[in-house]
Scaffold this motif. Sequence first.
Motif, mmCIF file in Angstrom:
data_model
loop_
_atom_site.group_PDB
_atom_site.id
_atom_site.type_symbol
_atom_site.label_atom_id
_atom_site.label_comp_id
_atom_site.label_asym_id
_atom_site.label_seq_id
_atom_site.Cartn_x
_atom_site.Cartn_y
_atom_site.Cartn_z
ATOM 1 N N LYS A 128 -6.537 -1.530 6.131
ATOM 2 C CA LYS A 128 -5.710 -2.852 6.252
ATOM 3 C C LYS A 128 -4.912 -2.821 7.718
ATOM 4 O O LYS A 128 -3.977 -2.359 8.026
ATOM 5 N N TYR A 142 5.879 -5.826 3.344
ATOM 6 C CA TYR A 142 5.004 -4.806 2.553
ATOM 7 C C TYR A 142 5.699 -3.556 1.782
ATOM 8 O O TYR A 142 6.434 -3.058 2.449
ATOM 9 N N LEU A 185 -0.525 2.580 4.073
ATOM 10 C CA LEU A 185 -1.492 1.461 4.305
ATOM 11 C C LEU A 185 -2.795 2.100 4.126
ATOM 12 O O LEU A 185 -3.370 3.170 4.553
ATOM 13 N N GLU A 230 0.447 -6.896 -11.945
ATOM 14 C CA GLU A 230 -0.608 -6.866 -11.019
ATOM 15 C C GLU A 230 -1.447 -7.669 -11.766
ATOM 16 O O GLU A 230 -2.307 -8.428 -11.224
ATOM 17 N N TYR A 260 -4.796 0.491 -5.329
ATOM 18 C CA TYR A 260 -4.503 -0.764 -5.163
ATOM 19 C C TYR A 260 -3.041 -0.890 -4.467
ATOM 20 O O TYR A 260 -2.274 0.006 -4.377
ATOM 21 N N THR A 261 -2.862 -2.111 -3.735
ATOM 22 C CA THR A 261 -1.628 -2.338 -3.130
ATOM 23 C C THR A 261 -0.566 -2.706 -4.046
ATOM 24 O O THR A 261 -0.727 -3.724 -4.906
#
Length: 432
Positions: A66, A74, A62, A402, A114-115
């Motif tokens: 966050k 997730y 994480l 993305e 980035y996630t």
Amino acid sequence: MSRRVVRQSKFRHVFGQAAKADQAYEDIRVSKVTWDSSFCAVNPKFLAIIVEAGGGGAFIVLPLAKTGRVDKNYPLVTGHTAPVLDIDWCPHNDNVIASASDDTTIMVWQIPDYTPMRNITEPIITLEGHSKRVGILSWHPTARNVLLSAGGDNVIIIWNVGTGEVLLSLDDMHPDVIHSVCWNNNGSLLATTCKDKTLRVVDPRKGQVVANNFEEPVALQEMDTSNGVLLPFYDPDSSIIYLCGKGDSSIRYFEITDEAPFVHYLNTFSSKEPQRGMGFMPKRGLDVSKCEIARLYKLHERKCEPIIMTVPRKSDLFQDDLYPDTPGPEPALEADEWLSGQDAEPVLISLRDGYVPPKHRELRVTKRNILDARPPSGTRRSQSASDAPLSQQHTLEALLGEIKALREQVQAQEQRITALENMLCELVDGTD
């Protein structure tokens, strides 16, 4: 009439405090594997926690910011075929983390800033050399890409992650299970503990035990930690050691000095719930404006809670005495330089202006893993040069995904803005 002399120390009044509820990380299924590692690793950019996962081993990564409730979907870091037992962030690249598993392998991962949209399943490289479970990982403090692993085969292997090669294998020093391994400050020596109740100091490059069977301790502290093992975290900048009992609900901390009695009890931070594991933030990740000298990340059954250690000061100015120059993210040596016998102290940085993490840096494997010649066990594949096109294709697909998702979000926001503007116009027209 005798007077009690109070020891002078700027750390005598260090106090611990749990972060506010909205600064915790909620709804995380922390691993229930019975293993003695900390299950948690943290750096100035990310928090990583070993989690429960069906059909193999996984951990979650994480971004530090966050906080709050973590979505049950997730993305995880998956790839091991058995539970993950230990994880450790690279000290010289905040986007690189290593994981060790019951499946006998070590995997090294590049974590994007980035996630990701889906699970991360492709490690940069897989290191195979142990014959039993691998439960201990530790990166070299000053040499680039040097990683230590220790397994249930009683063997310590030191790797060059940048090439996938075994630099050193220490396979005849421990007659039983290795419980812990720790580098010294410049990475010239190792300290190990073993099930045979012996503490050893090892010179890995000479392959020799240089000290063990210490006759008398310099200090003896009795502690009530019957619930589980102690997880020690030492901060050389303040000479404070934090002792966290796994299964305990307390963090006890002591100051170490050069003069007798050497170990001085400072205080105990206690909370209601026991800890499943603990992470320890490097000094460069702390908030110097609040006189924060340590931050621990306490794992509960389903959450992670930051515990902040602070020295009370009234001044808003930078406290030089609390923050000497500290190890930064730049390595002092290359792997081959260290192997040839060179030693170097950590490259230090000042925290006067706080610490800004460097931009995303990729770890590149420069040549094929020599261990790839070994037949893979089961369906697992080792990372090799032939995998590069697949890895690049996977990365390209992820980036395209993305971009598509971001474009859809922008379009949705534009439509919402247009609708709101129309509503505003109607309201204005109605009031005229």
